[in-house]
Motif scaffolding. Sequence first.
Motif, short mmCIF file in Angstrom:
data_model
loop_
_atom_site.label_atom_id
_atom_site.label_comp_id
_atom_site.label_asym_id
_atom_site.label_seq_id
_atom_site.Cartn_x
_atom_site.Cartn_y
_atom_site.Cartn_z
N GLU A 95 17.92 -5.05 1.98
CA GLU A 95 19.19 -5.03 2.69
C GLU A 95 18.94 -5.37 4.16
OE1 GLU A 95 20.97 -1.23 2.15
OE2 GLU A 95 21.71 -1.70 0.12
N THR A 96 19.91 -5.99 4.78
CA THR A 96 19.79 -6.31 6.20
C THR A 96 19.67 -5.02 7.02
OG1 THR A 96 21.08 -8.32 5.92
CG2 THR A 96 20.85 -7.48 8.16
N ALA A 97 18.70 -4.98 7.89
CA ALA A 97 18.48 -3.78 8.70
C ALA A 97 19.54 -3.68 9.79
CB ALA A 97 17.09 -3.82 9.33
N PRO A 98 20.18 -2.52 9.92
CA PRO A 98 21.17 -2.35 11.00
C PRO A 98 20.50 -2.27 12.37
CG PRO A 98 20.83 -0.29 9.84
CD PRO A 98 20.06 -1.32 9.09
N LYS A 99 21.29 -2.35 13.40
CA LYS A 99 20.77 -2.24 14.75
C LYS A 99 20.42 -0.79 15.09
CE LYS A 99 21.63 -6.62 15.69
NZ LYS A 99 20.55 -7.61 15.93
N GLY A 100 19.61 -0.65 16.10
CA GLY A 100 19.33 0.67 16.63
C GLY A 100 18.46 1.54 15.76
N LEU A 101 17.44 0.95 15.14
CA LEU A 101 16.52 1.72 14.30
C LEU A 101 15.21 1.99 15.03
CD1 LEU A 101 16.89 0.01 10.80
CD2 LEU A 101 18.01 2.09 11.64
N LYS A 102 14.55 3.05 14.61
CA LYS A 102 13.22 3.36 15.11
C LYS A 102 12.29 3.50 13.90
CE LYS A 102 12.79 6.08 18.62
NZ LYS A 102 12.74 7.28 19.50
N GLY A 103 11.14 2.83 13.97
CA GLY A 103 10.21 2.84 12.85
C GLY A 103 9.06 3.81 13.04
N TYR A 104 8.58 4.32 11.91
CA TYR A 104 7.46 5.27 11.93
C TYR A 104 6.50 4.94 10.78
CZ TYR A 104 10.66 8.10 14.77
OH TYR A 104 11.52 8.55 15.73
N LYS A 105 5.23 5.07 11.07
CA LYS A 105 4.22 4.97 10.01
C LYS A 105 3.68 6.37 9.75
CE LYS A 105 1.07 1.70 9.89
NZ LYS A 105 -0.16 0.90 10.22
N ILE A 106 3.86 6.83 8.53
CA ILE A 106 3.33 8.13 8.11
C ILE A 106 2.06 7.89 7.32
CG2 ILE A 106 3.79 10.24 6.81
CD1 ILE A 106 6.79 9.72 7.21
N GLN A 107 0.97 8.50 7.74
CA GLN A 107 -0.33 8.29 7.10
C GLN A 107 -0.91 9.62 6.62
OE1 GLN A 107 -2.12 6.11 10.53
NE2 GLN A 107 -2.56 4.54 9.01
N LEU A 108 -1.45 9.59 5.43
CA LEU A 108 -2.12 10.75 4.85
C LEU A 108 -3.55 10.35 4.53
CD1 LEU A 108 -0.44 13.11 2.31
CD2 LEU A 108 -2.85 12.56 2.10
N SER A 109 -4.51 11.10 5.04
CA SER A 109 -5.92 10.72 4.88
C SER A 109 -6.80 11.98 4.84
CB SER A 109 -6.36 9.81 6.03
OG SER A 109 -6.22 10.46 7.27
N GLY A 110 -8.11 11.75 4.79
CA GLY A 110 -9.07 12.85 4.84
C GLY A 110 -9.34 13.55 3.53
N LEU A 111 -8.84 13.01 2.42
CA LEU A 111 -9.07 13.63 1.11
C LEU A 111 -10.41 13.20 0.54
CD1 LEU A 111 -5.50 13.02 -0.31
CD2 LEU A 111 -6.43 15.20 0.44
N PHE A 112 -10.95 14.03 -0.35
CA PHE A 112 -12.25 13.73 -0.97
C PHE A 112 -12.16 12.59 -1.97
CE2 PHE A 112 -13.70 18.22 0.00
CZ PHE A 112 -14.67 17.82 0.89
N GLY A 113 -11.09 12.52 -2.75
CA GLY A 113 -11.00 11.53 -3.80
C GLY A 113 -11.96 11.86 -4.93
N GLY A 114 -12.54 10.81 -5.52
CA GLY A 114 -13.50 11.01 -6.60
C GLY A 114 -13.09 10.30 -7.87
N HIS A 115 -13.96 10.37 -8.87
CA HIS A 115 -13.74 9.75 -10.17
C HIS A 115 -12.58 10.45 -10.87
CE1 HIS A 115 -14.48 8.68 -14.36
NE2 HIS A 115 -15.34 7.77 -13.96
N SER A 116 -11.63 9.68 -11.36
CA SER A 116 -10.42 10.28 -11.92
C SER A 116 -10.66 10.97 -13.26
CB SER A 116 -9.33 9.22 -12.08
OG SER A 116 -9.68 8.28 -13.07
N GLY A 117 -11.81 10.76 -13.86
CA GLY A 117 -12.15 11.51 -15.06
C GLY A 117 -13.03 12.69 -14.75
N MET A 118 -14.09 12.46 -13.99
CA MET A 118 -15.09 13.49 -13.73
C MET A 118 -14.61 14.53 -12.72
SD MET A 118 -17.42 12.58 -15.81
CE MET A 118 -18.84 13.57 -15.35
N SER A 119 -13.67 14.16 -11.84
CA SER A 119 -13.26 15.07 -10.76
C SER A 119 -11.82 15.55 -10.88
CB SER A 119 -13.44 14.38 -9.40
OG SER A 119 -14.79 14.04 -9.16
#
Length: 490
Positions: free
Chosen positions: A196-220
């Motif tokens: 959709e066409t973006a209206p005027k007067g917007l403010k953008g934000y980047k939300i970031q999530l990090s710092g997780l261990f992760g790991g093998h999706s079967g073993m962990s």
Amino acid sequence: MHTTLEDVKKHPVFHYFAEISAIPRGSGNEKEISNYLLRFAKERNLEAVQDEALNIFIKKTASEGYEHVPAIILQGHMDMVCEKNKGTAHDFEHDPISLQLKDDMLYASNTTLGADNGIAVAYALALLDSSDIPHPALEIIITTEEETTMKGALEASPEIFSGEIFINLDSEEEGKLLVSSAGGITAMQALPIQWETAPKGLKGYKIQLSGLFGGHSGMSIQKGRGNANKLLGRMLHDLSVQYPFSLHSINGGLKSNAIPREAEAVIYLPADASIDLPKLVSNWEHVLKNELRTADPGISVTVEETAECPDKLYSVKTTHNVITSLMLIPNGVLSMSQEIVGLTESSTNLGVVTSNSQEVRFVSEIRSSVKSLKQQTVEQNNLIAQLTESRFSTEADYPEWPYLPDSKVRRLFETVYKDLYGNPPEIVAIHAGLECGVFTEKLPHIDAISLGPDMFDVHTPEEHLSVPSTIRTWDYLKAVLQEMNNFYKS
């Protein structure tokens, strides 16, 4: 203890591990490593075949006195998971893996090491290159794309094998003999984006999530680690309840079989919106740190303003469907085995969320040791796709490896282990996909087992391999091959 990397590389197994580490071999990029293995065999006058899937099949005749023993199929895969720390300048398509020795552990430099499953390739090459290790006839198969689709194993021709004993070298814990594994399938839903066409007067934000261990999706998966995609979905849902916003992009995770460590979304709000987004995000970080204080204490949630003002944004409906997908797509442990204490029976991992100009894709890795439960989760994902008007598809469906109660090869491995170390090995099943399931389905007559040395944090940039354990497992494998002359009497 080995004091230098050069000292470690003098061992035949680590010599070949270092050689293959110099060759890029991410899943789908195996032509060069496959050609290397073919040249290796030809240079030693060994019978070798490279098939259309780039699998390499190599035969070596039995040592004198071992002709009566059934041929051994020795198997591993040549590809590796390519993960790196953020900001690391490493091109997995072209750059070699840089090895580091820390105490008695082998690491890479801010990337995955590739011991999963390069160490199996190194064992095989060291065995093929030797002239003084007694062994039965060997049929070595090194497959491709195990970490993504299991394409190599699935396309391997059963007619090429004559062996009755199958030894897989894709395990990660010394002293544990694997005798069963889960089946799996990759489920994907593609959500079309309505702009959709973006209206005027917007403010953008980047939300970031990090710092997780992760790991093998079967073993962990049973460790309760945070899934960055799912956690971001919770945050976006909470924000949408308090104040409507529009999405512009969302991305998280790199591999369907790796628990995602990072995720981010770019959203837009009216500049005069009466909401303190930094405070809301800070509150969410506090909530998640509390929930994951043991499993993922390093979790971080940040928000920053974006200078760019796009012409178009996701429609209200698309934004709603993205959040609905993130909230409803199942994730984590679904059931535990009632027969084997501590074994995850079924699980699923929302490993990848990616967006482009046309669609948002959600990719899940579904696993189960029970085929019907695996299919149930597939159907659940399919229904969510229908709810959000997304296209649904599956790929890389591979079978489970059922337990064989009366396994002769297992008894042999148990006997040799006890003779070497005084204690019996642990017999285990795992909640991860092994190519044993594919090969036992193709070759129902084979007697299979899986083993390997101690590896840690596989599928993450912290992956490392125990040098002493690798050497002990090598000695154990050689002892088993030698004992087969006595165990399999003619």
